[in-house]
Design a protein around this motif. Sequence first.
Motif, PDB file in Angstrom:
ATOM      1  N   PRO A 107       0.539  -1.202  -0.068  1.00  0.00           N
ATOM      2  CA  PRO A 107      -0.070  -0.043   0.027  1.00  0.00           C
ATOM      3  C   PRO A 107       0.752   1.134   0.050  1.00  0.00           C
ATOM      4  O   PRO A 107       1.963   1.460   0.447  1.00  0.00           O
ATOM      5  CB  PRO A 107      -0.810  -0.083   1.245  1.00  0.00           C
ATOM      6  N   SER A 108       0.391   2.099  -0.542  1.00  0.00           N
ATOM      7  CA  SER A 108       1.084   3.659  -0.459  1.00  0.00           C
ATOM      8  C   SER A 108       0.864   4.447   0.899  1.00  0.00           C
ATOM      9  O   SER A 108      -0.225   4.177   1.554  1.00  0.00           O
ATOM     10  CB  SER A 108       0.389   4.552  -1.578  1.00  0.00           C
ATOM     11  N   SER A 109       1.674   5.106   1.276  1.00  0.00           N
ATOM     12  CA  SER A 109       1.422   6.041   2.501  1.00  0.00           C
ATOM     13  C   SER A 109       1.198   7.234   2.189  1.00  0.00           C
ATOM     14  O   SER A 109       1.006   7.776   1.123  1.00  0.00           O
ATOM     15  CB  SER A 109       2.914   5.745   3.382  1.00  0.00           C
ATOM     16  N   VAL A 110       0.741   7.906   3.222  1.00  0.00           N
ATOM     17  CA  VAL A 110       0.312   9.072   3.067  1.00  0.00           C
ATOM     18  C   VAL A 110       1.114  10.186   3.751  1.00  0.00           C
ATOM     19  O   VAL A 110       1.701   9.794   4.798  1.00  0.00           O
ATOM     20  CB  VAL A 110      -1.108   9.594   3.794  1.00  0.00           C
ATOM     21  N   GLY A 111       1.474  11.334   3.195  1.00  0.00           N
ATOM     22  CA  GLY A 111       2.567  12.237   3.860  1.00  0.00           C
ATOM     23  C   GLY A 111       4.004  11.720   3.418  1.00  0.00           C
ATOM     24  O   GLY A 111       4.258  10.756   3.035  1.00  0.00           O
ATOM     25  N   ASP A 112       4.839  12.496   4.259  1.00  0.00           N
ATOM     26  CA  ASP A 112       6.263  12.326   3.680  1.00  0.00           C
ATOM     27  C   ASP A 112       7.175  12.417   5.020  1.00  0.00           C
ATOM     28  O   ASP A 112       8.268  12.493   5.169  1.00  0.00           O
ATOM     29  CB  ASP A 112       6.803  13.232   2.650  1.00  0.00           C
ATOM     30  N   ALA A 113       6.625  12.134   6.229  1.00  0.00           N
ATOM     31  CA  ALA A 113       7.361  12.493   7.263  1.00  0.00           C
ATOM     32  C   ALA A 113       8.638  11.175   7.538  1.00  0.00           C
ATOM     33  O   ALA A 113       9.504  11.485   8.121  1.00  0.00           O
ATOM     34  CB  ALA A 113       6.356  12.400   8.664  1.00  0.00           C
ATOM     35  N   ALA A 114       8.098   9.906   6.959  1.00  0.00           N
ATOM     36  CA  ALA A 114       8.966   9.009   7.087  1.00  0.00           C
ATOM     37  C   ALA A 114      10.251   9.387   6.432  1.00  0.00           C
ATOM     38  O   ALA A 114      11.329   8.733   6.783  1.00  0.00           O
ATOM     39  CB  ALA A 114       8.424   7.435   6.421  1.00  0.00           C
ATOM     40  N   GLY A 115      10.455  10.109   5.654  1.00  0.00           N
ATOM     41  CA  GLY A 115      11.629  10.642   4.981  1.00  0.00           C
ATOM     42  C   GLY A 115      12.759  11.251   5.892  1.00  0.00           C
ATOM     43  O   GLY A 115      13.710  11.226   5.426  1.00  0.00           O
ATOM     44  N   LEU A 116      12.167  11.712   7.032  1.00  0.00           N
ATOM     45  CA  LEU A 116      12.893  12.534   8.088  1.00  0.00           C
ATOM     46  C   LEU A 116      13.637  11.231   9.056  1.00  0.00           C
ATOM     47  O   LEU A 116      14.202  11.966   9.921  1.00  0.00           O
ATOM     48  CB  LEU A 116      12.171  13.523   8.672  1.00  0.00           C
ATOM     49  N   ILE A 117      13.255  10.048   8.894  1.00  0.00           N
ATOM     50  CA  ILE A 117      13.799   9.058   9.820  1.00  0.00           C
ATOM     51  C   ILE A 117      15.048   8.689   9.326  1.00  0.00           C
ATOM     52  O   ILE A 117      15.033   7.996   8.021  1.00  0.00           O
ATOM     53  CB  ILE A 117      12.611   8.110   9.982  1.00  0.00           C
ATOM     54  N   ASP A 118      16.156   8.401   9.974  1.00  0.00           N
ATOM     55  CA  ASP A 118      17.329   7.892   9.700  1.00  0.00           C
ATOM     56  C   ASP A 118      17.568   6.506  10.526  1.00  0.00           C
ATOM     57  O   ASP A 118      17.389   6.650  11.655  1.00  0.00           O
ATOM     58  CB  ASP A 118      18.444   8.691   9.822  1.00  0.00           C
ATOM     59  N   VAL A 119      17.784   5.546   9.901  1.00  0.00           N
ATOM     60  CA  VAL A 119      17.915   4.238  10.700  1.00  0.00           C
ATOM     61  C   VAL A 119      19.189   3.537  10.374  1.00  0.00           C
ATOM     62  O   VAL A 119      19.408   3.514   9.234  1.00  0.00           O
ATOM     63  CB  VAL A 119      16.765   3.175  10.467  1.00  0.00           C
ATOM     64  N   SER A 120      20.104   2.953  11.418  1.00  0.00           N
ATOM     65  CA  SER A 120      21.166   2.357  10.972  1.00  0.00           C
ATOM     66  C   SER A 120      21.076   1.192  11.584  1.00  0.00           C
ATOM     67  O   SER A 120      20.344   0.852  12.873  1.00  0.00           O
ATOM     68  CB  SER A 120      22.493   3.292  11.252  1.00  0.00           C
ATOM     69  N   GLY A 121      21.906   0.070  11.587  1.00  0.00           N
ATOM     70  CA  GLY A 121      22.231  -1.123  12.101  1.00  0.00           C
ATOM     71  C   GLY A 121      21.576  -2.188  11.327  1.00  0.00           C
ATOM     72  O   GLY A 121      21.094  -2.000  10.277  1.00  0.00           O
ATOM     73  N   ALA A 122      21.987  -3.473  11.506  1.00  0.00           N
ATOM     74  CA  ALA A 122      21.588  -4.847  11.026  1.00  0.00           C
ATOM     75  C   ALA A 122      20.237  -4.985  11.105  1.00  0.00           C
ATOM     76  O   ALA A 122      19.792  -4.786  12.311  1.00  0.00           O
ATOM     77  CB  ALA A 122      22.748  -5.681  11.055  1.00  0.00           C
ATOM     78  N   VAL A 123      19.678  -5.563  10.026  1.00  0.00           N
ATOM     79  CA  VAL A 123      18.140  -6.114  10.066  1.00  0.00           C
ATOM     80  C   VAL A 123      18.259  -7.433  11.000  1.00  0.00           C
ATOM     81  O   VAL A 123      19.343  -8.135  10.763  1.00  0.00           O
ATOM     82  CB  VAL A 123      17.620  -6.586   8.913  1.00  0.00           C
ATOM     83  N   GLY A 124      17.258  -7.353  11.887  1.00  0.00           N
ATOM     84  CA  GLY A 124      17.291  -8.565  12.888  1.00  0.00           C
ATOM     85  C   GLY A 124      17.788  -8.155  14.093  1.00  0.00           C
ATOM     86  O   GLY A 124      18.076  -9.221  15.131  1.00  0.00           O
ATOM     87  N   SER A 125      18.398  -7.057  14.435  1.00  0.00           N
ATOM     88  CA  SER A 125      19.006  -6.260  15.777  1.00  0.00           C
ATOM     89  C   SER A 125      18.176  -5.195  16.054  1.00  0.00           C
ATOM     90  O   SER A 125      18.002  -4.424  14.982  1.00  0.00           O
ATOM     91  CB  SER A 125      20.507  -6.369  15.930  1.00  0.00           C
ATOM     92  N   GLN A 126      18.673  -4.483  17.076  1.00  0.00           N
ATOM     93  CA  GLN A 126      17.787  -3.384  17.423  1.00  0.00           C
ATOM     94  C   GLN A 126      18.438  -2.263  16.598  1.00  0.00           C
ATOM     95  O   GLN A 126      19.888  -2.121  16.873  1.00  0.00           O
ATOM     96  CB  GLN A 126      17.854  -3.124  19.210  1.00  0.00           C
ATOM     97  N   PRO A 127      17.752  -1.741  16.109  1.00  0.00           N
ATOM     98  CA  PRO A 127      18.267  -0.310  15.213  1.00  0.00           C
ATOM     99  C   PRO A 127      18.602   0.797  15.996  1.00  0.00           C
ATOM    100  O   PRO A 127      18.009   1.074  17.215  1.00  0.00           O
ATOM    101  CB  PRO A 127      17.284  -0.263  14.180  1.00  0.00           C
ATOM    102  N   THR A 128      19.432   1.835  15.474  1.00  0.00           N
ATOM    103  CA  THR A 128      19.732   3.072  15.943  1.00  0.00           C
ATOM    104  C   THR A 128      18.776   3.874  15.272  1.00  0.00           C
ATOM    105  O   THR A 128      18.945   4.035  13.821  1.00  0.00           O
ATOM    106  CB  THR A 128      21.033   3.544  16.029  1.00  0.00           C
ATOM    107  N   VAL A 129      18.038   4.735  15.543  1.00  0.00           N
ATOM    108  CA  VAL A 129      16.759   5.784  15.003  1.00  0.00           C
ATOM    109  C   VAL A 129      17.198   6.867  15.416  1.00  0.00           C
ATOM    110  O   VAL A 129      17.335   7.452  16.621  1.00  0.00           O
ATOM    111  CB  VAL A 129      15.606   5.172  15.513  1.00  0.00           C
ATOM    112  N   HIS A 130      17.524   7.909  14.285  1.00  0.00           N
ATOM    113  CA  HIS A 130      17.502   9.331  14.520  1.00  0.00           C
ATOM    114  C   HIS A 130      16.601  10.153  13.872  1.00  0.00           C
ATOM    115  O   HIS A 130      16.124   9.852  12.787  1.00  0.00           O
ATOM    116  CB  HIS A 130      19.148   9.663  13.768  1.00  0.00           C
ATOM    117  N   ILE A 131      16.022  10.864  14.607  1.00  0.00           N
ATOM    118  CA  ILE A 131      15.064  11.810  14.132  1.00  0.00           C
ATOM    119  C   ILE A 131      15.183  13.289  14.634  1.00  0.00           C
ATOM    120  O   ILE A 131      15.771  13.409  15.788  1.00  0.00           O
ATOM    121  CB  ILE A 131      13.628  11.458  14.481  1.00  0.00           C
ATOM    122  N   GLY A 132      14.811  14.120  13.810  1.00  0.00           N
ATOM    123  CA  GLY A 132      14.598  15.597  14.454  1.00  0.00           C
ATOM    124  C   GLY A 132      13.890  15.923  15.479  1.00  0.00           C
ATOM    125  O   GLY A 132      12.527  15.356  15.239  1.00  0.00           O
ATOM    126  N   THR A 133      13.919  16.218  16.425  1.00  0.00           N
ATOM    127  CA  THR A 133      12.820  16.465  17.630  1.00  0.00           C
ATOM    128  C   THR A 133      12.583  18.070  17.789  1.00  0.00           C
ATOM    129  O   THR A 133      13.792  18.849  17.874  1.00  0.00           O
ATOM    130  CB  THR A 133      13.252  16.029  19.168  1.00  0.00           C
TER     131      THR A 133
END
Length: 313
Positions: free
Chosen positions: A33-59
């Motif tokens: 499905p398509s999403s609404v809005g573009d806020a997800a583009g502001l999310i930065d995620v690092s780390g390997a799939v299958g382990s807890q990620p590091t998530v960076h967002i502007g707050t």
Amino acid sequence: MRTLPAVLAVIGLSALALTGCASGTTAASCPTPSSVGDAAGLIDVSGAVGSQPTVHIGTPFHTPDTSFKTIETGKGTPITADDQLVVLGITVVSGADGKVLGTTTYGDLSQVQPLSFWTKILPGIRDAVQCATPGTRVAVALPPKGVSADAGLALGPKDSSVAVIDVEKVYLTKADGADQYNAGFGLPVVVRTDSGRPGVIVPDGSAPSELVVQTLKKGAGAAVTGKDPVRIHSLEVTWDDKQVVNTTWGGEPESVDLSSVSPDLAKALKGATVGSELLVVVPAGKDGASGGDQKQAHIYVIDILGLDAAAAG
């Protein structure tokens, strides 16, 4: 930080929309499905799939709509139904300060839940994980209504949040293997709805005096060895009475350990592959009958949906 919870009368044929050989949905035929809005583009995620990620967002991070982006794309069985069994790794981050509010235990494939378990807690993730396959990572920007008030996360009524979801395992919803030819004279006939739910047409003749095991659909997945429990949908019907004794259809598939079932059913299951559908007839007087009536033969239709992993630790 909070740890998120891990947590058969023969079917009336007139009530079923029957199909002879419905095939399983593949990732290629499953549109995300398509999403609404573009806020997800502001999310930065690092780390390997299958382990807890590091998530960076502007707050502070706020969004009025749910939006999502796929960070990694996996392969295999897609998520297509709310009642489908899955193992998800989930990390939820506060939009107010970027701190982790909750996380699941990553890498524990014994934590099997229907998708609906998670969408009740995080209703905003439903579209984001539709058609996602094992190995997929999705970042989801969630408005305040995207998280249930019962989730137990430290969110205010107007707070947005971010969920990063790793799809670690997806079970089939029904047998999706190739149809097999069987010489079935004098044996029950299996019919199915589009969802895969079987019905059985029992012949009027006498039941077999020996165990019968036929592969109706042959899957391409891993073989059942007995080392790990097998996850199945099953239907059990008596031969003479033509009554349903047990069924998992309409509920959650059953996890079966070969050591805990009758020798006949263990023999039928061992060596079968994930994605297969079996027709098993246990003759009268044998111990395969779960309904307690061993004076008549029992018919089983078994869909093999996946293999369970042993519990962590």
